[in-house]
Design a protein around this motif. Structure first.
Motif, PDB file in Angstrom:
ATOM      1  N   LEU A   1       0.834  -1.184   0.000  1.00  0.00           N
ATOM      2  CA  LEU A   1       0.000   0.000   0.000  1.00  0.00           C
ATOM      3  C   LEU A   1       0.883   1.254   0.000  1.00  0.00           C
ATOM      4  N   HIS A   2       1.858   1.218   0.845  1.00  0.00           N
ATOM      5  CA  HIS A   2       2.801   2.323   0.982  1.00  0.00           C
ATOM      6  C   HIS A   2       3.521   2.593  -0.342  1.00  0.00           C
ATOM      7  N   ASP A   3       3.982   1.495  -0.983  1.00  0.00           N
ATOM      8  CA  ASP A   3       4.730   1.653  -2.228  1.00  0.00           C
ATOM      9  C   ASP A   3       3.861   2.247  -3.329  1.00  0.00           C
ATOM     10  N   VAL A   4       2.644   1.759  -3.435  1.00  0.00           N
ATOM     11  CA  VAL A   4       1.780   2.267  -4.501  1.00  0.00           C
ATOM     12  C   VAL A   4       1.446   3.741  -4.266  1.00  0.00           C
ATOM     13  N   ARG A   5       1.144   4.098  -3.040  1.00  0.00           N
ATOM     14  CA  ARG A   5       0.850   5.501  -2.740  1.00  0.00           C
ATOM     15  C   ARG A   5       2.066   6.385  -3.080  1.00  0.00           C
ATOM     16  N   ASN A   6       3.218   5.890  -2.732  1.00  0.00           N
ATOM     17  CA  ASN A   6       4.445   6.618  -3.039  1.00  0.00           C
ATOM     18  C   ASN A   6       4.540   6.901  -4.536  1.00  0.00           C
ATOM     19  N   GLN A   7       4.336   5.834  -5.329  1.00  0.00           N
ATOM     20  CA  GLN A   7       4.461   6.000  -6.783  1.00  0.00           C
ATOM     21  C   GLN A   7       3.395   6.959  -7.303  1.00  0.00           C
ATOM     22  N   LEU A   8       2.199   6.813  -6.788  1.00  0.00           N
ATOM     23  CA  LEU A   8       1.128   7.700  -7.254  1.00  0.00           C
ATOM     24  C   LEU A   8       1.431   9.152  -6.890  1.00  0.00           C
ATOM     25  N   SER A   9       2.024   9.348  -5.728  1.00  0.00           N
ATOM     26  CA  SER A   9       2.283  10.734  -5.352  1.00  0.00           C
ATOM     27  C   SER A   9       3.375  11.342  -6.225  1.00  0.00           C
ATOM     28  N   ILE A  10       4.242  10.489  -6.763  1.00  0.00           N
ATOM     29  CA  ILE A  10       5.242  11.016  -7.698  1.00  0.00           C
ATOM     30  C   ILE A  10       4.554  11.473  -8.988  1.00  0.00           C
ATOM     31  N   ILE A  11       3.654  10.622  -9.494  1.00  0.00           N
ATOM     32  CA  ILE A  11       2.923  10.998 -10.722  1.00  0.00           C
ATOM     33  C   ILE A  11       2.125  12.283 -10.489  1.00  0.00           C
ATOM     34  N   LEU A  12       1.456  12.326  -9.357  1.00  0.00           N
ATOM     35  CA  LEU A  12       0.650  13.513  -9.047  1.00  0.00           C
ATOM     36  C   LEU A  12       1.516  14.766  -8.938  1.00  0.00           C
ATOM     37  N   GLY A  13       2.598  14.620  -8.227  1.00  0.00           N
ATOM     38  CA  GLY A  13       3.462  15.772  -7.975  1.00  0.00           C
ATOM     39  C   GLY A  13       4.022  16.348  -9.263  1.00  0.00           C
ATOM     40  N   PHE A  14       4.599  15.474 -10.083  1.00  0.00           N
ATOM     41  CA  PHE A  14       5.184  15.988 -11.323  1.00  0.00           C
ATOM     42  C   PHE A  14       4.117  16.573 -12.240  1.00  0.00           C
ATOM     43  N   SER A  15       2.948  15.914 -12.305  1.00  0.00           N
ATOM     44  CA  SER A  15       1.948  16.474 -13.215  1.00  0.00           C
ATOM     45  C   SER A  15       1.442  17.822 -12.686  1.00  0.00           C
ATOM     46  N   GLU A  16       1.392  17.991 -11.369  1.00  0.00           N
ATOM     47  CA  GLU A  16       0.999  19.300 -10.818  1.00  0.00           C
ATOM     48  C   GLU A  16       2.005  20.380 -11.177  1.00  0.00           C
TER      49      GLU A  16
ATOM     50  N   HIS B   1      -3.084  13.484 -14.495  1.00  0.00           N
ATOM     51  CA  HIS B   1      -3.181  13.952 -13.110  1.00  0.00           C
ATOM     52  C   HIS B   1      -4.454  13.427 -12.444  1.00  0.00           C
ATOM     53  N   ASP B   2      -5.576  13.568 -13.165  1.00  0.00           N
ATOM     54  CA  ASP B   2      -6.848  13.181 -12.557  1.00  0.00           C
ATOM     55  C   ASP B   2      -6.920  11.672 -12.321  1.00  0.00           C
TER      56      ASP B   2
ATOM     57  N   ALA C   1      -4.420   9.700 -11.721  1.00  0.00           N
ATOM     58  CA  ALA C   1      -3.598   9.384 -10.556  1.00  0.00           C
ATOM     59  C   ALA C   1      -4.344   9.743  -9.281  1.00  0.00           C
ATOM     60  N   GLU C   2      -5.069  10.849  -9.342  1.00  0.00           N
ATOM     61  CA  GLU C   2      -5.813  11.271  -8.166  1.00  0.00           C
ATOM     62  C   GLU C   2      -6.908  10.259  -7.830  1.00  0.00           C
ATOM     63  N   ARG C   3      -7.563   9.778  -8.913  1.00  0.00           N
ATOM     64  CA  ARG C   3      -8.620   8.789  -8.672  1.00  0.00           C
ATOM     65  C   ARG C   3      -8.026   7.500  -8.101  1.00  0.00           C
ATOM     66  N   ALA C   4      -6.878   7.115  -8.636  1.00  0.00           N
ATOM     67  CA  ALA C   4      -6.226   5.901  -8.130  1.00  0.00           C
ATOM     68  C   ALA C   4      -5.891   6.068  -6.652  1.00  0.00           C
ATOM     69  N   MET C   5      -5.407   7.256  -6.322  1.00  0.00           N
ATOM     70  CA  MET C   5      -5.058   7.525  -4.927  1.00  0.00           C
ATOM     71  C   MET C   5      -6.309   7.406  -4.061  1.00  0.00           C
ATOM     72  N   GLY C   6      -7.406   7.942  -4.593  1.00  0.00           N
ATOM     73  CA  GLY C   6      -8.670   7.859  -3.864  1.00  0.00           C
ATOM     74  C   GLY C   6      -9.078   6.404  -3.665  1.00  0.00           C
ATOM     75  N   ALA C   7      -8.894   5.610  -4.716  1.00  0.00           N
ATOM     76  CA  ALA C   7      -9.252   4.197  -4.633  1.00  0.00           C
ATOM     77  C   ALA C   7      -8.418   3.486  -3.577  1.00  0.00           C
ATOM     78  N   MET C   8      -7.143   3.910  -3.474  1.00  0.00           N
ATOM     79  CA  MET C   8      -6.266   3.300  -2.461  1.00  0.00           C
ATOM     80  C   MET C   8      -6.853   3.498  -1.068  1.00  0.00           C
ATOM     81  N   GLY C   9      -7.451   4.650  -0.896  1.00  0.00           N
ATOM     82  CA  GLY C   9      -8.029   4.955   0.412  1.00  0.00           C
ATOM     83  C   GLY C   9      -9.227   4.063   0.719  1.00  0.00           C
ATOM     84  N   ARG C  10      -9.821   3.496  -0.358  1.00  0.00           N
ATOM     85  CA  ARG C  10     -11.011   2.678  -0.126  1.00  0.00           C
ATOM     86  C   ARG C  10     -10.688   1.183  -0.088  1.00  0.00           C
TER      87      ARG C  10
END
Ligand code: ATP
Ligand code: MG
Lengths: 69, 469
Positions: free
Chosen positions: A12-27, A47-48, A50-59
């Motif tokens: 979970l940690h690893d995937v969130r990490n990767q997603l935050s990289i995608i989000l960060g650079f696209s921002e 960007h969107d 990645a954001e949705r994926a991040m949201g899904a991680m939370g669920r």
């Protein structure tokens, strides 16, 4: 069981990490692009998504099964 | 390292996050250094002196909280921000307790990060603005090279201004390093003799037997070895000023002759019967209590009273601490110019450390400490750590090492020297471009003990290049 939990958490940690990289650079890129740049739309899609994926991680179901109920 | 702009150190085991932080912080003009794990990072912090560290909470070898704790130990002034992909209230509380500036969850909220980094930048700017003011004030409160805004120093400048044009003899007293020589020069600059020569004789450095000939000269053949006629300092200084430094060290035997020279301007070369007349202004300085010396029979009272017509006493630095910030500003800028580095001053915590010290060596000691601190520092603003380190080398550490290395048994390789000390020596050596004499001077230790130190550190130094012990 504890081992499985730990490796799940790590995953979970690893995937969130990767997603935050995608989000960060696209921002950053979205901020830097001129308003009328044709690539803005594509970038926004990345960007969107990645954001949705991040949201899904939370669920992700958080192992109620393990809490013994 | 880089001396312009603030430095951010990012620590994360995930290269992508490092790349992201770097990309973002660059847009805010930070120099960014990345580290993909916590191992070896503490040594790096020591070298790098970052202004802010961003550290990941979950890394394989080490926990971010441990890194935070270690950084707080090494450099309490460094701002630390923790990042985590997995926030928990417990770790957040722990992080704040340990003094973290903030705790960010991933994905990073750039607005918040921008806010944090801007706070750090603002803090630095504010400090630099204050330091700029100190430097300005120092310039304004400078009196012919002597800096001081304390009441004591201002009164002293006033007296010098008023008296310098009129006074022929002057005695300057004060502990070592309080600026006696500076004041002597200011007196000369403001007096009628400013065009004349200013000659200095350090009475503690002259061999007793040569004193008389040094001051008054000698005739050829006056004694064995006097192969040429020699003109003494009094005659040389005719029309100018003679500065007798450490006058308390003057042998009793020469004192009557000195009295005559001071009182009537009469001097006689050794071996000559002829009396010559000179017009010399005498400024004497001492760190001893000449009255007590007189009572003990080591200094003639008549000479003391003659020199003491006007006495200027320089108070020790610990009695005029309000001068410390100005002196600090001036000395740091002086070193910045000499080293060609953009050093602007010291941090608030470092200033507190300087304020608390007793300064037995007074301003000279402060100046040396700051010179060492400037060499130890990689940052624009000297931190508490460099300053404390420099104070330690100056006093106990140097003494202890000097002592340790004076022992006859060879020092054991790698014992009690901390990695900080190693780093220090390495840095000073680098600054001195490998010149060991210079490095030893900066460290405040003898050249010989520097060699032993290096030996002890197991430095790859060819034995052949060592001087014979
Ligand atoms: N008020 C001051 N402002 C700036 N620099 C100062 C001041 N006082 C002393 N210094 C500096 O401190 C150092 C020591 O000063 P100085 O040689 O005049 O001291 P001193 O009283 O003659 O000491 P000593 O008795 O050991 O000979 C010098 O580098 C001098 O430039
Ligand atoms: Mg002196």
């Amino acid at each position: 069981m504890a081992d499985a939990t730990r490796s799940f958490d790590r995953w979970l940690h690893d995937v969130r990490n990767q997603l935050s990289i995608i989000l960060g650079f696209s921002e950053i890129l979205l901020q830097e692009l001129e308003g009328d740049d044709a690539r803005r739309h594509d970038l926004q899609e990345i960007h969107d998504a990645a954001e949705r994926a991040m949201g899904a991680m939370g669920r992700v179901p958080q192992k109620e099964d393990e809490s013994g109920r | 390292m880089n001396s312009l702009g603030p430095t951010l150190l990012a620590i994360d085991d995930e290269p992508g996050i490092l790349a992201l932080v770097e990309r973002f912080a660059r847009t805010l003009q930070f120099n960014v250094v990345c580290h993909d794990g916590a191992s070896g990072v503490l040594a790096e912090i020591d070298e790098l002196r970052p202004d802010v560290v961003l550290v990941d909470l979950q890394m394989p070898e080490i926990n971010g909280l441990e890194v935070l704790r270690a950084i707080r130990d090494v450099d309490p002034e460094c701002a630390v921000v923790l990042m985590t992909a997995h926030a928990s209230v417990d770790t957040a509380i722990e992080a704040v307790k340990l003094g973290a500036l903030d705790y960010l969850t991933k994905p990073l909220d750039f607005d918040r990060l921008r806010g944090l980094l801007t706070t750090v930048l603002k803090g630095i700017e504010r400090r630099e603005a204050l330091l700029e003011i100190d430097a300005d004030v120092a310039r304004r409160f400078e009196f012919h090279g002597t800096i001081g805004r304390s009441a004591a120093m201002q009164d002293l400048f006033d007296s010098i201004r008023r008296l310098a044009p009129h006074v022929r003899t002057l005695l300057i007293t004060g502990e070592t390093g309080t600026g006696k020589e500076l004041v002597a020069r200011a007196f000369q600059q403001l007096g009628p003799r400013r065009q004349g020569r200013f000659l200095t004789v350090n009475c503690s450095a002259v061999v007793d037997a040569l004193f008389e000939s040094e001051l008054f000269g000698h005739q050829r053949g006056a004694f064995t070895g006097a192969t040429e006629t020699k003109v003494g300092l009094f005659e040389h200084a005719d029309g100018g000023t003679l500065f007798l430094d450490e006058v308390g060290e003057l042998p009793l035997s020469v004192q009557p002759k000195l009295l005559r020279a001071v009182e009537y301007g009469d001097v006689q070369r050794v071996g000559s019967l002829e009396t010559r007349h000179v017009d010399v202004r005498v400024i004497a300085a001492t760190s001893r209590d000449l009255r007590a010396e007189g009572a003990a029979g080591r200094f003639r009272s008549d000479l003391y009273f003659r020199l003491n017509v006007l006495e200027i006493h320089l108070p020790p630095l610990r009695d005029r601490r309000e001068d410390i910030p100005l002196l600090t500003a001036a000395f740091v800028r002086e070193n910045a110019a000499r080293l060609q580095r953009p050093l602007t001053g010291v941090t608030t915590a470092a200033e507190r450390a300087l304020q608390e010290s007793q300064w037995p060596g007074n301003i000279r000691e402060l100046r040396n400490v700051l010179e060492r601190a400037c060499l130890l520092s990689e940052a624009r603003i000297l931190g508490e750590r460099e300053v404390r380190q420099a104070m330690r080398i100056g006093s106990s550490a140097a003494g202890a090492l000097e002592h340790a290395s004076a022992a006859t048994e060879p020092p054991t390789v790698g014992d009690s020297l901390s990695s900080a000390q190693r780093g220090q020596i390495d840095r000073v050596l680098r600054q001195a471009r490998g010149n060991k004499t210079e490095a030893a001077r900066l460290l405040g230790i003898s050249r010989r003990s520097l060699y032993r130190w290096l030996d002890r550190l197991g430095h790859a130094e060819p034995k052949a290049s060592q001087p014979g012990h």
